[in-house]
Design an enzyme around this catalytic site. Structure first.
Site, PDB file in Angstrom:
ATOM      1  N   HIS A  96     -14.904   4.610   9.475  1.00 52.14           N
ATOM      2  CA  HIS A  96     -14.280   5.104   8.246  1.00 52.14           C
ATOM      3  C   HIS A  96     -15.299   5.590   7.221  1.00 52.14           C
ATOM      4  O   HIS A  96     -15.062   6.568   6.515  1.00 52.14           O
ATOM      5  CB  HIS A  96     -13.408   4.009   7.610  1.00 52.14           C
TER       6      HIS A  96
ATOM      7  N   ASP B  54      -8.354  -3.372   7.257  1.00 55.21           N
ATOM      8  CA  ASP B  54      -7.301  -2.369   7.429  1.00 55.21           C
ATOM      9  C   ASP B  54      -6.787  -2.443   8.871  1.00 55.21           C
ATOM     10  O   ASP B  54      -6.492  -1.421   9.504  1.00 55.21           O
ATOM     11  CB  ASP B  54      -7.820  -0.964   7.098  1.00 55.21           C
TER      12      ASP B  54
ATOM     13  N   GLU C  56       0.864  -1.185   0.000  1.00 54.54           N
ATOM     14  CA  GLU C  56       0.000   0.000   0.000  1.00 54.54           C
ATOM     15  C   GLU C  56       0.900   1.234   0.000  1.00 54.54           C
ATOM     16  O   GLU C  56       1.256   1.762   1.033  1.00 54.54           O
ATOM     17  CB  GLU C  56      -0.924   0.004   1.219  1.00 54.54           C
TER      18      GLU C  56
END
Length: 378
Positions: A247, A269, A127
């Site tokens: 989120h 995540d 990432e």
């Protein structure tokens, strides 16, 4: 091993079923005419729902450890054991934006670990560091850089250990993206500050998107769709979403699920407190101190930095906000598996597929089955 009296998450396949497992695979699935009595060696599902193990393609840390802190086989072993206890039978350890040496070390450690028999690691997820500075979020912007051909050559040489790469299109050339796609690496657009027009020209190179709505230019008005608008406007791209209910708001999760049927999937995540009882409550990530506040992780400035949920939590949250249970299951195993080209992980298990299975009960508990053995009760 036979699992008897199991229910399937399918409107078409009603009733109870017997599944036969051999050598880590499903070798048979038979519809029962009646509730069976268990023979020696049988596992009685007791009308529980049977599905494949969870697949999580974005795991920064788990079980009290963080991959970025120590991208080693020891860290992967701790993450794997914690993941398996919580029903995640395949996962992508995720290295966020780092220097070149750490990136190479992480790929090499993942490659070595994946040679172990029956590893739950499906390949590393890089990432960054090939992302937009304007949407780097918690990432350390000092390490952000374009993809060089030297780094590309290293990644391609070890492509079997690299499942996924999150990048912004301006940080790679068209040729580089084409070579990564040919190698079977899943390219994911994310941490991108481009406009709709800039992204739309490059979107065909990307199979999926990283944590939809977060870390990307959003819809800024009636004439500025941004990266989010480009993803929602596309009819092929997949996308991960973090359903920790911090989120992304529930209405947006439901809207995305309606607009992307069969293409939206859950990711955790996750950070080190996940799968570790929410401890530690303060820890370092991306050279910043994060803390857990009201169920989410953030630095002292309020910047979100991952979650503390498991994939079981993700599935339950999706159901809680109104996603159909059968769709929530697909979003936590079948669709993310397809994203990284992992075969044999259908939400409705069938012969020839993996024997990594879960028995899910109405009270929220579950049994994890791997290699014809119960490995966890959660």
């Amino acid at each position: 091993m036979k699992i008897i009296n199991a229910a399937l998450a399918s409107d078409e396949l009603s009733g109870l079923y017997t599944l036969t497992l051999e050598n880590g695979k499903i070798t048979g699935r038979e519809r029962q005419d009646f509730y069976r009595k268990a023979a020696d060696g049988d596992l009685n599902a007791g009308e529980c729902l049977i599905t494949h193990g969870f697949v999580d393609v974005q795991v920064n840390g788990f079980g009290g450890v963080t991959f970025n802190d120590d991208p080693s086989e020891r860290t992967l072993s701790v993450m794997e054991q914690a993941a398996l206890r919580n029903g995640t039978t395949k996962f992508c350890p995720t290295l966020v934006t780092s220097d070149e040496q750490k990136l190479r070390n992480a790929i090499a450690a993942t490659e070595r670990y994946m040679t172990r028999s029956d590893s739950a690691v499906a390949g590393i997820h890089l990432e960054g560091p090939f992302i937009s500075r304007g949407k780097c979020g918690i990432h350390n912007s000092d390490y952000i850089r374009p993809l060089t051909d030297d780094t590309l050559e290293f990644i391609l040489r070890h492509h079997s250990a690299v499942a996924m790469m999150t990048a912004s299109p301006e940080m790679m050339t068209d040729r580089q993206m084409a070579e990564l796609n040919r190698a079977g690496i899943t390219l994911s657009i994310g941490h991108s500050d481009l406009t709709y027009e800039q992204v739309a020209r490059k979107l065909d190179a990307f199979r999926t998107a990283t944590h939809l709505f977060n870390g990307m230019r959003g819809i800024e008005g009636a004439r500025s769709p941004g990266v989010v608008g480009a993803i929602l406007d596309d009819h092929a791209i997949m996308a991960g979403i973090i359903p920790d209910l911090h989120h992304v708001s529930p209405p947006l999760i439901r809207t995305a699920a309606r607009m992307m049927p069969g293409r939206l999937y859950a990711v955790t995540d996750a950070l080190c407190p996940a799968g570790n009882g929410g401890k530690p409550e303060r820890f370092m990530f991306c050279d910043k101190e994060l803390h857990i506040a009201d169920g989410f992780c953030a630095d002292d400035a309020g910047t979100l930095g991952g979650s503390v949920i498991t994939m079981k939590d993700a599935m339950q949250n999706l159901v809680k906000i109104g996603i159909r249970p059968s769709d929530a299951l697909k979003m936590t195993n079948e669709i993310p598996a397809r994203c990284i080209r992992l075969a044999g992980y259908s939400a409705v298990p069938k012969p020839g597929e993996s024997g990594d299975l879960l028995l899910l009960r109405r009270d929220g508990s579950m049994t994890v089955i791997r290699n014809e053995k119960i490995i966890a009760e959660n």
